[in-house]
Design a protein around this motif. Sequence first.
Motif, short mmCIF file in Angstrom:
data_model
loop_
_atom_site.label_atom_id
_atom_site.label_comp_id
_atom_site.label_asym_id
_atom_site.label_seq_id
_atom_site.Cartn_x
_atom_site.Cartn_y
_atom_site.Cartn_z
N THR A 1 0.84 -1.17 0.00
CA THR A 1 0.00 0.00 0.00
C THR A 1 0.88 1.23 0.00
O THR A 1 2.05 1.19 0.40
CB THR A 1 -0.91 0.02 1.24
OG1 THR A 1 -0.09 0.13 2.42
CG2 THR A 1 -1.76 -1.24 1.34
N GLU A 2 0.29 2.34 -0.43
CA GLU A 2 1.04 3.60 -0.41
C GLU A 2 1.37 4.00 1.03
O GLU A 2 2.41 4.61 1.29
CB GLU A 2 0.22 4.68 -1.10
CG GLU A 2 0.08 4.45 -2.60
CD GLU A 2 -0.72 5.54 -3.29
OE1 GLU A 2 -1.07 6.52 -2.60
OE2 GLU A 2 -0.98 5.42 -4.49
N ARG B 1 5.05 4.98 2.55
CA ARG B 1 5.26 6.23 3.28
C ARG B 1 5.91 5.96 4.64
O ARG B 1 6.88 6.63 5.02
CB ARG B 1 3.91 6.93 3.46
CG ARG B 1 4.01 8.28 4.14
CD ARG B 1 2.69 9.03 4.05
NE ARG B 1 1.64 8.46 4.88
CZ ARG B 1 0.58 7.83 4.42
NH1 ARG B 1 0.40 7.66 3.13
NH2 ARG B 1 -0.34 7.36 5.25
N ILE C 1 5.94 12.02 -1.18
CA ILE C 1 5.76 10.58 -0.91
C ILE C 1 5.52 10.36 0.58
O ILE C 1 4.61 9.60 0.96
CB ILE C 1 7.00 9.79 -1.38
CG1 ILE C 1 7.15 9.87 -2.90
CG2 ILE C 1 6.88 8.32 -0.95
CD1 ILE C 1 8.45 9.29 -3.42
N GLY D 1 2.11 11.24 1.58
CA GLY D 1 1.06 10.52 0.88
C GLY D 1 0.42 11.32 -0.22
O GLY D 1 -0.70 11.02 -0.65
N SER E 1 2.40 9.12 -5.57
CA SER E 1 2.70 7.69 -5.66
C SER E 1 3.99 7.50 -6.44
O SER E 1 4.07 7.91 -7.60
CB SER E 1 1.56 6.94 -6.36
OG SER E 1 0.36 7.08 -5.65
#
Length: 204
Positions: free
Chosen positions: A2-3, A7, A38, A41, A44
């Motif tokens: 996941t992002e 992060r 990044i 958030g 991406s």
Amino acid sequence: MTEAKIRINLKAARSRAGLSLTQAAELTGVSKAMLGQIERGESSPTIATLWKLAKGFQLPLTALIEDLIQTTGSFAPAKARPVQFQGSIGFHTVFPFDPIFGSETFLIVLEPGQVHMSNAHDTGVVEDVFVTRGAMEVLIAGEWKSCRYGDGLRFPADQPHGYRNMSPEIAHFHNTIHYPKTALFETTNRNATPVKTNKADEKT
């Protein structure tokens, strides 16, 4: 992947290194603005950006996209869909980085006609390719090497390299990346418990 995990892991890597955003930008070649986006958030990263970060921090790729360290005795369940970065290859993480073996393993998916180019990794990094479906080619030292189902190939990845699928069918291959040294080795060694020796044994 996941992002949010990227992060968190990026912030942790920068914190362990004791670097400001400006210093991290100089180390990795990723702009200060992009690093900040990044970490907040707001952006991406591409797979190319993630590799720049991993190389700059001397970390395996999965230290940014998965749990930091994966030890033996793990199980990787099959996933319905591969992780897909925009304009890049799809992949599943089979085994995240394990400091005992110094490696991580991915299942890479190449669509028909797809080409993926990779910059040189750190000195001494070696990659293994094992084709599990279809046929594909690997670019090594400026030449494309054909690999079919069941073929295995090991090559130095501290030089520009690439993968392509020129067939009309999808191709899958296992990609194991071996690191001679990463920052995670140093962290693991510092946390290791010293081995006590018997004085009598030292004399033998």
